[in-house]
Write an enzyme that holds these catalytic residues in place. Structure first.
Site: not given
Ligand code: 13P
Length: 248
Positions: A8, A10, A92, A94, A164, A170, A207
């Site tokens: 992903n 983002k 997601h 976010e 997640e 992150g 992560s």
């Molecule tokens: P990270 O791997 O940067 O923690 O992000 C995870 C994520 O949100 C994947 O969709």
């Protein structure tokens, strides 16, 4: 079930990174049983036509639930399907957090994908407060069942779930393999309470990196990973894919 690695990006990346990642991971999927999916920003999805001759599969990061209309900035499932995009992230954290996506919107988006034959990757996860209050399993099961209760059970096998935990995204602080296993097992159990004998595929995200992916994948109910930050470096992402592929 073959393991699945989903990147992903983002709101990151570039045409150059796309070239580099494709170069690194092309051929891996062919040589192994792992499926590699890249979830790109919508702006880059039309570039993927140039890679039709690879085994890499493509995902949107978001989709609207309607097929067309006056919704500036949105992308429909019809458009994704037209580009040959076979997967889409839905819900997601976010988007739940910053774009106020509700469980009902996640359901509508999942349905929109399924109608067009796009496989939804439904993201679920508790925040830190919910985990500390002992509510993690309750939260993720609710997020999943909202979707499973309202789609035709014949289509349920097309859905993949990504667990997640919000506190692991992150932050560099992944869930321990035991925590991931506990939640994945609970999600599969909850899914079977709704759709009998469903073999739900559950990915772990939060992560994930080349140092922790192997241990996470060694858990029996971790069927793949959803990788954010660590998917933005081509060679490192290749190493993650190789380890996932080697886990079966
Ligand atoms: P990270 O791997 O940067 O923690 O992000 C995870 C994520 O949100 C994947 O969709």
């Amino acid at each position: 079930m073959d393991p699945l690695v989903v990147a992903n990006w983002k709101m990151n990346g570039s045409e150059q990174l796309l070239q580099a990642v494709v170069q690194q991971v092309d051929g891996l999927a062919e040589a192994t049983s792992a499926t590699v999916v890249l979830a790109l920003p919508a702006a880059y999805l039309s570039l993927t036509k140039a890679f039709d001759n690879t085994q890499i599969e493509w995902a949107g990061q978001n989709v609207h639930w309607l097929t067309s209309g006056a919704y500036t900035g949105e992308v429909s499932a019809t458009m994704l399907a037209e580009l040959g995009v076979g997967w889409c992230l839905v819900g997601h954290s976010e988007r739940r957090q910053h774009c106020a996506e509700t469980d009902d919107m996640v359901l509508a988006k999942t349905k929109a994908c399924l109608e067009l034959g796009i496989r939804p990757i439904v993201c679920v996860g508790e925040n830190l407060q919910e985990r500390q209050a002992g509510k993690a399993l309750e939260v993720v099961s609710r997020q999943l069942l909202v979707v499973l209760k309202d789609i035709p059970s014949a289509l349920a096998p097309l859905i993949v779930v990504a667990y997640e935990p919000v506190w692991a995204i992150g932050t560099g602080e992944e869930a321990s393999p035991e925590v991931a296993q506990e939640v994945h097992e609970a999600l599969k159990h909850a899914a079977r309470s709704e759709v009998k004998a469903l073999e739900l595929r559950v990915l772990y995200g939060g992560s994930v990196n080349e140092d922790n992916v192997k241990t996470l994948m060694s858990m029996p109910d971790v069927d793949g990973v959803l990788v954010g930050g660590a998917s933005l470096e081509a060679l490192g992402f290749r190493r993650i894919c190789e380890q996932v592929a080697g886990s079966v």
